[in-house]
Design an enzyme around this catalytic site. Structure first.
Site, PDB file in Angstrom:
ATOM      1  N   SER A  80       0.732  -1.068   0.120  1.00 32.62           N
ATOM      2  CA  SER A  80       0.101  -0.064   0.080  1.00 32.62           C
ATOM      3  C   SER A  80       0.852   1.359  -0.027  1.00 32.62           C
ATOM      4  CB  SER A  80      -0.919   0.068   1.329  1.00 32.62           C
ATOM      5  OG  SER A  80      -0.144   0.269   2.300  1.00 32.62           O
ATOM      6  N   THR A 207      -2.185   3.252   2.873  1.00 37.61           N
ATOM      7  CA  THR A 207      -1.233   4.459   2.973  1.00 37.61           C
ATOM      8  C   THR A 207      -0.895   4.176   4.651  1.00 37.61           C
ATOM      9  OG1 THR A 207      -3.131   5.748   1.854  1.00 37.61           O
ATOM     10  CG2 THR A 207      -1.508   6.807   3.480  1.00 37.61           C
ATOM     11  N   THR A 225       1.850   7.091   0.437  1.00 37.86           N
ATOM     12  CA  THR A 225       1.167   5.960  -0.154  1.00 37.86           C
ATOM     13  C   THR A 225       1.478   5.765  -1.643  1.00 37.86           C
ATOM     14  OG1 THR A 225      -1.453   5.609  -0.367  1.00 37.86           O
ATOM     15  CG2 THR A 225      -0.585   7.731  -0.895  1.00 37.86           C
ATOM     16  N   ARG A 235      -4.104  10.002 -11.301  1.00 36.43           N
ATOM     17  CA  ARG A 235      -4.896  10.366 -10.083  1.00 36.43           C
ATOM     18  C   ARG A 235      -4.208  10.509  -8.795  1.00 36.43           C
ATOM     19  NH1 ARG A 235      -5.440   8.074  -4.520  1.00 36.43           N
ATOM     20  NH2 ARG A 235      -7.796   7.883  -4.066  1.00 36.43           N
ATOM     21  N   VAL A 236      -4.471  11.631  -8.150  1.00 32.41           N
ATOM     22  CA  VAL A 236      -3.773  11.967  -6.822  1.00 32.41           C
ATOM     23  C   VAL A 236      -5.091  11.876  -5.886  1.00 32.41           C
ATOM     24  CG1 VAL A 236      -2.776  13.904  -5.504  1.00 32.41           C
ATOM     25  CG2 VAL A 236      -1.967  13.371  -8.110  1.00 32.41           C
ATOM     26  N   GLY A 237      -4.468  11.415  -4.654  1.00 31.24           N
ATOM     27  CA  GLY A 237      -5.624  10.978  -3.580  1.00 31.24           C
ATOM     28  C   GLY A 237      -5.298  12.364  -2.647  1.00 31.24           C
ATOM     29  N   ASP A 238      -5.724  11.915  -1.515  1.00 28.73           N
ATOM     30  CA  ASP A 238      -5.844  12.873  -0.272  1.00 28.73           C
ATOM     31  C   ASP A 238      -4.331  13.126   0.344  1.00 28.73           C
ATOM     32  OD1 ASP A 238      -6.150  10.469   0.828  1.00 28.73           O
ATOM     33  OD2 ASP A 238      -7.091  10.990   2.666  1.00 28.73           O
ATOM     34  N   THR A 258      -6.046   7.912   6.418  1.00 25.30           N
ATOM     35  CA  THR A 258      -5.887   6.632   5.485  1.00 25.30           C
ATOM     36  C   THR A 258      -7.253   6.317   5.076  1.00 25.30           C
ATOM     37  OG1 THR A 258      -5.903   4.875   7.125  1.00 25.30           O
ATOM     38  CG2 THR A 258      -3.727   5.750   6.736  1.00 25.30           C
ATOM     39  N   GLY A 259      -7.322   5.513   3.934  1.00 20.31           N
ATOM     40  CA  GLY A 259      -8.439   5.181   3.381  1.00 20.31           C
ATOM     41  C   GLY A 259      -9.099   6.017   1.964  1.00 20.31           C
ATOM     42  N   GLY A 261      -9.368   8.327  -0.567  1.00 19.75           N
ATOM     43  CA  GLY A 261      -9.286   9.753  -0.549  1.00 19.75           C
ATOM     44  C   GLY A 261     -10.067  10.677  -1.176  1.00 19.75           C
TER      45      GLY A 261
HETATM   46  N1  GLY Z   1      -5.826   7.869   1.139  1.00 20.54           N
HETATM   47  C1  GLY Z   1      -5.161   7.391  -0.087  1.00 20.54           C
HETATM   48  C2  GLY Z   1      -5.582   7.686  -1.095  1.00 20.54           C
HETATM   49  O1  GLY Z   1      -6.829   7.521  -1.361  1.00 20.54           O
HETATM   50  O2  GLY Z   1      -4.831   7.684  -2.341  1.00 20.54           O
END
Ligand code: GLY
Length: 360
Positions: A80, A207, A225, A235-238, A258-259, A261
């Site tokens: 992850s 993450t 992450t 794609r970029v997450g949170d 985590t989780g 995003g």
């Molecule tokens: N929290 C990690 C992601 O969604 O990329």
């Protein structure tokens, strides 16, 4: 588990204890997501332990936290984060990371970075060596190379590549052709792999977030992450978004996530949690407020399960200026979040908001 004095002696923190643990009455503590208390294959220290030892011997808090998460980034068995993280839909590992230094009031981040196993260190280099906060994609990689990081053509392990191939096999043939169906089909293929036990739900959006405080009350945080498994390339997450996947205010506290995003980006909840703590909320109450907000903001049918609850996992970690902390999760998760203090590294059960499971 060692007792307190055994832990302090074994780690060398005992020597630092009089000055580093008792100063100003703040007890140093490090918290992290569950993977912060797993041993790297053959390793002897977990991420939270490594970070705590660094903090109590007087290292810069952010340096100590990053040294901790580096263990997980470099671990080929953690799919992850970092090296061996689950790749995007094209089979390419793209990494996101951010860090915040409370006392210096500085932040750095990278998004969709390819080829560097330790994106947290690149985020720190952005913070320290540029006038910017966030670098993405090819620019982030070129910056990393320019400042001396080794770049590699492929960060997949045999394991992460095999899972990607299985995901491709399960994905509708028009996955890449029908923009309207694409995200949904890809997501359902991912869910079927979680149900079949091929991927842990915690690793689908996996993450590591890690936050710490030293005896002076200085706070820092880092989040790193490989992002959502099999995401659309780019794609970029949170995680690298300041305020969403991480937020630190040295006067108040630190929070991270985590989780899923996308569910967190909408509400920039790490900042929300810190602001709730500023208003006097205990870290647990502040973080639960964020989960309730995410739940109420999740109204799209495709994101709801048969109970009308969010069809995804999301966790928040919060640490305040007094050293109080919490880990909260939308749903009950088997493994607790990671903690290390003077009593050593251990896992602590999350407080959770909803019963059942995301895909019920
Ligand atoms: N929290 C990690 C992601 O969604 O990329």
């Amino acid at each position: 588990m060692p007792n307190r004095s055994e832990f302090l002696t074994a780690t060398g923190a005992a020597a630092a204890a009089p000055a580093a643990i008792l100063d100003r009455g703040v007890k140093p503590v490090v918290i992290a997501s569950s993977n912060g208390n797993r041993f790297k294959n053959g390793g002897t220290q977990t991420a939270v332990e490594r970070a705590f030892v660094g903090i109590t011997r007087g290292d810069d808090v952010l340096d100590a936290l990053i040294a901790g998460v580096n263990i997980v980034e470099l671990d080929p068995l953690d799919d992850s984060v970092g090296y061996g993280g689950l790749p995007n839909a094209d089979g390419v590992v793209q990494l996101d990371a951010s860090c915040m230094h409370g006392p210096k009031h500085r932040a750095g981040a990278v998004g969709a970075l390819e080829g560097v196993r330790t994106p947290s260190l690149v985020a720190k280099a952005v913070m320290e060596q540029t006038d910017h906060v966030l670098l993405v994609g090819r620019g982030a990689q070129e910056f990393a190379r320019d400042v001396g990081f080794t770049t590699e053509p492929d960060l997949n392990t045999a394991h992460s590549r095999a899972l990607w191939l299985e995901w491709k096999r399960r994905t509708d043939p028009d996955h890449y052709l029908d923009p309207a169906k694409r995200a949904l089909v890809g997501a359902r293929a991912g869910e079927s792999m979680i149900r079949d036990g091929l991927v842990d739900v915690a690793h689908y959006w996996g993450t590591i977030n890690c936050d710490g405080i030293n005896a002076r009350g200085d706070l820092c945080g880092v989040t790193t992450t490989s992002g959502l498994a099999w995401k659309i390339p780019g794609r970029v997450g949170d995680s690298p978004i300041i305020g969403a996947g991480l937020y630190v205010d040295n006067e108040v506290g630190a929070a991270g996530s985590t989780g899923r995003g996308e569910a967190n980006l909408y509400g920039v909840n790490s900042m929300f949690i810190v602001e709730r703590m500023r208003a006097g909320r205990h870290p647990k109450d502040a973080a639960m407020d964020a989960l309730r907000r995410v739940r109420s903001q999740t109204i799209e049918r495709r994101l709801l399960n048969s109970r009308g609850n969010p069809r995804f996992g999301l966790q928040f970690y919060a640490l305040d200026k007094r050293g109080r902390f919490a880990g909260v999760s939308l749903y009950r998760v088997g493994e607790g979040y990671a903690l290390c203090d003077e009593n050593g590294p251990r896992s602590v059960a999350f407080d959770h908001l909803l019963e059942g499971a995301p895909f019920d």
